[in-house]
Write an enzyme that holds these catalytic residues in place. Structure first.
Site, PDB file in Angstrom:
ATOM      1  N   GLY A  10      17.349  37.544  44.459  1.00 21.51           N
ATOM      2  CA  GLY A  10      17.320  38.461  43.306  1.00 21.51           C
ATOM      3  C   GLY A  10      15.985  39.165  43.216  1.00 21.51           C
ATOM      4  O   GLY A  10      15.086  38.957  44.043  1.00 21.51           O
ATOM      5  N   PHE A  11      15.853  39.956  42.196  1.00 24.39           N
ATOM      6  CA  PHE A  11      14.626  40.744  42.005  1.00 24.39           C
ATOM      7  C   PHE A  11      13.401  39.826  41.850  1.00 24.39           C
ATOM      8  O   PHE A  11      12.474  39.863  42.665  1.00 24.39           O
ATOM      9  CB  PHE A  11      14.839  41.655  40.790  1.00 24.39           C
ATOM     10  CG  PHE A  11      13.597  42.173  40.162  1.00 24.39           C
ATOM     11  CD1 PHE A  11      12.644  42.846  40.920  1.00 24.39           C
ATOM     12  CD2 PHE A  11      13.372  41.996  38.801  1.00 24.39           C
ATOM     13  CE1 PHE A  11      11.483  43.328  40.319  1.00 24.39           C
ATOM     14  CE2 PHE A  11      12.223  42.477  38.202  1.00 24.39           C
ATOM     15  CZ  PHE A  11      11.268  43.141  38.963  1.00 24.39           C
ATOM     16  N   ILE A  12      13.401  38.958  40.849  1.00 23.01           N
ATOM     17  CA  ILE A  12      12.222  38.089  40.644  1.00 23.01           C
ATOM     18  C   ILE A  12      12.168  37.012  41.732  1.00 23.01           C
ATOM     19  O   ILE A  12      11.105  36.727  42.292  1.00 23.01           O
ATOM     20  CB  ILE A  12      12.245  37.426  39.241  1.00 23.01           C
ATOM     21  CG1 ILE A  12      12.318  38.509  38.147  1.00 23.01           C
ATOM     22  CG2 ILE A  12      11.014  36.542  39.038  1.00 23.01           C
ATOM     23  CD1 ILE A  12      12.430  37.976  36.727  1.00 23.01           C
ATOM     24  N   GLY A  36      21.873  39.757  43.181  1.00 30.20           N
ATOM     25  CA  GLY A  36      20.815  39.834  44.198  1.00 30.20           C
ATOM     26  C   GLY A  36      21.323  40.576  45.417  1.00 30.20           C
ATOM     27  O   GLY A  36      22.487  40.970  45.466  1.00 30.20           O
ATOM     28  N   LEU A  80      16.213  30.149  39.119  1.00 31.83           N
ATOM     29  CA  LEU A  80      16.248  31.529  38.616  1.00 31.83           C
ATOM     30  C   LEU A  80      17.656  32.122  38.648  1.00 31.83           C
ATOM     31  O   LEU A  80      17.888  33.199  38.103  1.00 31.83           O
ATOM     32  CB  LEU A  80      15.323  32.416  39.476  1.00 31.83           C
ATOM     33  CG  LEU A  80      13.869  32.552  39.023  1.00 31.83           C
ATOM     34  CD1 LEU A  80      13.188  31.207  38.900  1.00 31.83           C
ATOM     35  CD2 LEU A  80      13.096  33.431  39.988  1.00 31.83           C
ATOM     36  N   TYR A 153      24.672  35.731  26.029  1.00 33.80           N
ATOM     37  CA  TYR A 153      23.596  35.478  26.991  1.00 33.80           C
ATOM     38  C   TYR A 153      22.479  34.678  26.313  1.00 33.80           C
ATOM     39  O   TYR A 153      22.003  33.668  26.846  1.00 33.80           O
ATOM     40  CB  TYR A 153      23.064  36.815  27.517  1.00 33.80           C
ATOM     41  CG  TYR A 153      21.954  36.680  28.522  1.00 33.80           C
ATOM     42  CD1 TYR A 153      22.191  36.085  29.758  1.00 33.80           C
ATOM     43  CD2 TYR A 153      20.673  37.141  28.246  1.00 33.80           C
ATOM     44  CE1 TYR A 153      21.176  35.954  30.686  1.00 33.80           C
ATOM     45  CE2 TYR A 153      19.646  37.024  29.169  1.00 33.80           C
ATOM     46  CZ  TYR A 153      19.899  36.430  30.390  1.00 33.80           C
ATOM     47  OH  TYR A 153      18.889  36.305  31.303  1.00 33.80           O
TER      48      TYR A 153
END
Ligand code: UDP
Length: 333
Positions: A10-12, A36, A80, A153
């Site tokens: 994924g991004f992070i 991702g 994550l 969420y």
């Protein structure tokens, strides 16, 4: 050190994987590529320096046997993997709750079994619809009704926090909880709603920037590499176990000001349009008007201070998006 990163494509997660590899760690990634992408970790996989130190499993964290195997091999776990992005949550309500609640519970159970330290990525969404600033970890929480799915969420991440704290209290699990505020930088996609990649792409294409509501809502933005340093620092901090930390920036900006800043920084001829929430998200949507963290607690724990300001962040995102657009143009020609 052997490090397991769920959501590592994924991004992070991909930036965290890169930082761990740079540090000399062996990195294991599990990612189902729901949000991702392999492109995020392609440079890491191709790097000679990281050869034989990166292991990628394309699978779900709900695969219990694989999660046990990987957790058994590794020394620490960064969890994550999650359904992320307002747009994604609204489009995939059931899948999002399942992965965020059941997935995290299983990881906590497995980390307890193998006695592995784990960091859980929670979210600033957990605070709900506060108007005051800054938000402190001990603040009360205010949500909208369950008919408004955005709050699913927040509620699922809050449940993750309760479960993690319960494992810490009853079973001694070494778990650190981080509430990530709006994290931005290269590799973030606008496909799931995130504002900066969306605005930058629109500006580079000289199209109107799509401001939802009246643009008076505000956020702070943190550069992804600052967030990664915070996560790694907290993982090394003994006293962080059983604690919740805000991880975020301090420079508050309204979405309207952000749009203007991006148009200027990208040297774009775009204007902007105000889009009513009902039009952007169909029904049952509620935005968060304001979201600014107190970072006193993480400052005291590990001396965290964001290093990259918003102008620098925007420049990096603009350069990254330009490189993507140029690559697409080369492929199409
Ligand atoms: N937003 C916007 N236009 C877009 C995408 C987002 O005006 O094209 C707004 C959104 O309504 C919110 C803010 O930008 O007020 C940040 O949105 P994002 O989805 O990036 O993160 P959030 O803080 O909502 O999780």
């Amino acid at each position: 050190m052997r490090v397991l990163i769920t959501g590592g494509a994924g991004f992070i997660g991909s930036h965290l994987a890169e930082a761990c590899l740079e540090k000399g760690d062996e990195v294991y990634i599990i990612d189902d590529l729901s949000t991702g992408s392999l492109a995020n970790i392609e440079p890491l996989r191709n790097s000679k320096r990281f050869k034989n130190r990166l292991f990628v499993h394309i699978d779900t964290i709900l695969n219990h046997d694989l999660m046990e195997e990987l957790t058994g091999i590794c020394d620490i776990v960064f969890h994550l993997a999650a359904a992320v992005g307002v747009r994604y949550i609204l489009d995939n309500p059931l899948k999002s709750i399942k992965i965020n609640v059941q997935g995290t519970e299983e990881i906590l159970e497995i980390c307890t079994k193998f006695k592995k330290r784990v960091l859980i990525a929670s979210s600033s969404e957990v605070y709900g619809k506060h108007l005051h600033a800054p938000l402190v970890e001990t603040d009360n929480i205010i949500y909208g009704p369950s008919s408004k799915f955005r709050w699913s969420y927040a509620a699922s991440k809050l449940m993750d926090e309760f479960t993690a704290l319960a494992y810490y209290r009853t079973k001694g699990l070494q778990v650190v909880i981080t509430r990530l505020f709006n994290t931005v930088g290269p590799r973030q996609t606008g496909a799931y709603g995130m504002v900066i990649p969306r605005f930058v792409t629109q500006a580079l294409k000289n199209k109107p920037l799509t401001i939802y509501g009246d643009g008076t809502q505000s956020r702070t933005f943190t550069f992804v590499k600052d967030v990664v340093s915070a996560l790694m620092g907290l993982m090394e901090c003994e006293e962080a176990a059983g604690e919740v930390f805000n991880v975020g920036g301090t420079q508050e900006i309204t979405i309207l000001e952000l749009a203007k800043k991006i148009i200027k920084a990208a040297d774009s001829s775009s204007g902007y349009q105000l889009i009513p929430y009902e039009q952007a998200f169909a029904r049952d949507f509620e935005d968060m008007q304001r979201r600014v963290p107190s970072i006193e607690k993480i400052r005291k724990a590990i001396g965290f201070e964001p290093q990259v300001n918003l102008d620098e962040i925007l420049q990096q995102v603009i350069d990254y998006q330009k490189s993507i657009i140029n690559r697409q143009l080369t492929i199409n020609n």
